[in-house]
Scaffold this motif. Structure first.
Motif, PDB file in Angstrom:
ATOM      1  N   VAL A  25       9.593 -19.954   3.382  1.00  0.00           N
ATOM      2  CA  VAL A  25       9.789 -18.667   4.056  1.00  0.00           C
ATOM      3  C   VAL A  25      11.255 -18.251   3.965  1.00  0.00           C
ATOM      4  O   VAL A  25      11.571 -17.102   3.627  1.00  0.00           O
TER       5      VAL A  25
ATOM      6  N   LEU B 292       8.943  -6.984   2.751  1.00  0.00           N
ATOM      7  CA  LEU B 292       8.506  -8.364   2.956  1.00  0.00           C
ATOM      8  C   LEU B 292       8.972  -8.930   4.293  1.00  0.00           C
ATOM      9  O   LEU B 292       8.428  -9.928   4.761  1.00  0.00           O
TER      10      LEU B 292
ATOM     11  N   GLU C  42       6.413  -9.861   6.760  1.00  0.00           N
ATOM     12  CA  GLU C  42       5.687 -11.112   6.535  1.00  0.00           C
ATOM     13  C   GLU C  42       6.508 -12.336   6.920  1.00  0.00           C
ATOM     14  O   GLU C  42       5.961 -13.387   7.231  1.00  0.00           O
ATOM     15  N   LEU C  43       7.840 -12.208   6.868  1.00  0.00           N
ATOM     16  CA  LEU C  43       8.727 -13.356   7.023  1.00  0.00           C
ATOM     17  C   LEU C  43       9.366 -13.479   8.398  1.00  0.00           C
ATOM     18  O   LEU C  43       9.762 -14.567   8.796  1.00  0.00           O
TER      19      LEU C  43
ATOM     20  N   LYS D 235       6.868 -17.803  10.635  1.00  0.00           N
ATOM     21  CA  LYS D 235       7.784 -16.662  10.625  1.00  0.00           C
ATOM     22  C   LYS D 235       9.089 -17.022  11.323  1.00  0.00           C
ATOM     23  O   LYS D 235       9.109 -17.841  12.237  1.00  0.00           O
TER      24      LYS D 235
END
Length: 193
Positions: free
Chosen positions: A58, A74, A77-78, A161
């Motif tokens: 990640v 992105l 998502e992270l 995350k």
């Protein structure tokens, strides 16, 4: 030939055999190997190595995909919605805002990860950053200079995350490379200039 077979049998008998289903404490480590994965021995819930490797992935994606390739979408998502920046802003947009100003000032900026270490829910990363200052940086006019800087950070992850980051960069060296501050800081007190 009979003696060679006896010697081979003796050597085989000296080698320890551990069944794949047996948990083994690895010497000089804090891990148990159960034949499938390693489990960290900490004061908290054991964390499988695969989780730590996923956490490293990640953080790597943050730098290599989101930042270096400017795929800021992105970040959703992270980065967790629970993430709080040093300014108190929340969520993925808070991290995007932190890096956005830097990318605007250095449009070709690239991060190169030098080292990553995972332990529990944390990932340590150190990096080198390179770029050319063609936009306004904070309150400073563009210098047109190409600079290299260093940084490091500890990222805390939950459910895959980033929920927290503590980043330290060599801001002094960066400002000196841009020519905003002199390399010899004693010149700042020199009244003759």
């Amino acid at each position: 030939m009979k003696n060679a077979s006896k010697t081979l049998l003796s050597l085989v008998m000296l080698c320890p055999v551990v069944p794949a289903h047996t948990s083994v404490l690895m010497p000089n480590s804090r891990y148990i190997n159960d034949g499938k994965s390693q489990i960290s021995l900490t004061n908290q819930q054991p964390i499988k190595v695969t989780t730590m490797e996923n956490n490293k992935a990640v953080v790597r994606r943050l730098f290599e995909d989101a930042l270096n390739n400017r795929k800021m979408s992105l970040l959703a998502e992270l980065v967790s919605a629970d993430y709080t920046s040093q300014n108190g802003d929340k969520g993925p947009d808070a991290m995007g805002k932190t890096f956005g100003g830097l990318i605007k000032a250095f449009p070709d900026l690239q991060w190169h990860i030098k080292e990553m270490i995972a332990e529990g829910d944390k990932v340590f990363a150190s990096w080198e950053v390179q770029g050319t200052n063609t936009g306004e940086y904070q309150v400073f006019a563009p210098t047109g200079k190409s600079v290299t800087g260093t940084g490091m950070g500890v990222f805390t992850l939950k459910d895959g995350k980033i929920v927290q980051s503590n980043v330290q960069t060599d801001r002094l060296g960066f400002l000196q490379a841009l020519g905003i501050l002199p390399h010899d800081l004693s010149k700042l007190n020199d009244k003759s200039n």
